[in-house]
Enzyme design. Structure first.
Site, PDB file in Angstrom:
ATOM      1  N   LYS A  48       0.871  -1.064   0.540  1.00 13.69           N
ATOM      2  CA  LYS A  48       0.241  -0.370   0.053  1.00 13.69           C
ATOM      3  C   LYS A  48       1.066   1.032   0.054  1.00 13.69           C
ATOM      4  CE  LYS A  48      -3.920  -2.717   1.381  1.00 13.69           C
ATOM      5  NZ  LYS A  48      -4.080  -3.010   3.212  1.00 13.69           N
ATOM      6  N   GLN A  92      -5.774  -1.830   9.430  1.00 18.15           N
ATOM      7  CA  GLN A  92      -5.067  -3.129   8.797  1.00 18.15           C
ATOM      8  C   GLN A  92      -5.217  -4.746   9.237  1.00 18.15           C
ATOM      9  OE1 GLN A  92      -3.741  -3.522   5.893  1.00 18.15           O
ATOM     10  NE2 GLN A  92      -3.818  -6.108   6.421  1.00 18.15           N
ATOM     11  N   ASP A 115     -11.456   1.719   3.064  1.00 23.86           N
ATOM     12  CA  ASP A 115     -11.485   0.419   2.969  1.00 23.86           C
ATOM     13  C   ASP A 115     -13.051  -0.109   3.058  1.00 23.86           C
ATOM     14  OD1 ASP A 115      -9.755  -1.239   2.914  1.00 23.86           O
ATOM     15  OD2 ASP A 115      -9.546  -1.847   5.050  1.00 23.86           O
TER      16      ASP A 115
END
Ligand code: NAP
Length: 277
Positions: A48, A92, A115
């Site tokens: 990322k 994450q 996300d």
């Protein structure tokens, strides 16, 4: 059979998004929160940072110690929610067991939820409202768009009902007027259902589960699976078995896997633009 080339699309999107970012007044920021040092997470975070940086996004990585408390993580997220310089926040996953994943993910403001995993965001997505689509589902939808694959009125069958992939795809495909069937581990007569799919999306995490007797002639088959064996990556679809029967097929690797991180960056730019309004 047309090979759906995720690598090529990813490279095109990197160029397009870099161009888009270069025209913005300021640099968009993505902040990634990671707890601990879980190996695969380290790898995903590194990807990322690499992709984000390559298109001109500022990627800030906050890596907490394994033993951090839930309150400390949530306090940090609240601080980031209120920070005008932060456009997107992502946690994450997975988190260590002592942390409540649901509570932490839902601490992210839905306006910065790039996300797309907060309950508010998922609700908006299912309601057909403006929402951040979870990145893998967004990546799959981008592939349909780029390969001009019609969805309206088509029977789309999704194998797998995870929060990350299968469930958001239900909303995405319905929003595009597909007729959607979702299958899971308790589904009976699975092959009868998959054989009726014009579009088959497979996200179950079982190497080569789908073979040619499970697909219809000229179906579009999207393989989301990533199964690692002896350092090699395998899909959920047996590529060799289905390739001569279908109209479109994604390879593994270099298919859907290539789309997830770049789709996250698309969401960061979307968040930046929404917050600049
Ligand atoms: P997950 O959370 O493990 O869920 C798997 C889903 O598959 C569940 O809904 C499960 O049903 C269903 N399932 C399992 N065995 C089945 C069977 N024999 N028949 C029908 N359905 C079955 O999976 P996930 O996170 O969505 O990941 C799925 C795969 O995609 C994995 O290989 C993962 O590594 C990969 N993935 C790839 C990307 C990418 O960027 N390409 C992103 C995310 C995931 P139940 O609900 O009944 O248990």
């Amino acid at each position: 059979m047309i090979l759906i080339d995720g690598k090529k699309i990813q490279e095109e999107m990197i160029i397009e998004l870099r161009e888009e970012v270069s025209k913005l007044k300021t640099i968009p920021n993505l902040t990634i929160i990671q707890v601990g040092n879980y190996g695969p997470s380290n790898k995903y975070v590194a990807q990322k940072i690499k992709v984000g940086t390559s298109i001109g996004i500022d990627v800030n990585h906050i890596n907490f110690d394994d033993n951090i408390s839930e309150e400390e993580v949530i306090n940090k997220i609240e601080e980031l929610n209120n920070d005008k310089n932060v456009n997107g926040i992502m946690v994450q996953l997975p988190l260590p067991n002592h942390l409540n994943e649901d509570r932490i993910v839902n601490a992210v403001s839905h306006k910065k939820d790039v996300d797309g995993l907060t309950t508010t965001n998922i609700g908006n997505l299912f309601d057909g409202k403006n929402a951040y689509t979870p990145c893998t589902a967004l990546g799959v939808m981008e592939l349909f768009k780029r390969y001009n694959i019609p969805l309206k009125g088509k029977h789309a069958v999704i194998l797998g009902r995870s929060k990350l992939v299968g469930k958001p795809l239900i909303a995405c495909l319905l929003n595009e007027n597909a007729t959607v069937t979702v299958c899971h581990s308790k589904t009976e007569n699975l092959s009868d259902i998959t054989r009726s799919a014009d579009i088959l999306i497979v996200a179950i995490g079982k190497k080569y589960f789908v073979k040619s007797d499970m697909v219809k002639d000229n179906a579009v088959v999207i393989d989301v699976g990533i199964n690692v064996e002896d350092g090699k990556i395998y899909g959920d679809v047996d590529f060799e078995s289905v390739k001569d029967k279908v109209s479109h097929l994604t390879p593994v690797p270099n298919g859907v896997g290539r789309m997830t991180v770049i789709s996250l960056m698309k969401n960061v730019i979307k968040a930046y633009l929404e917050q600049s309004k």
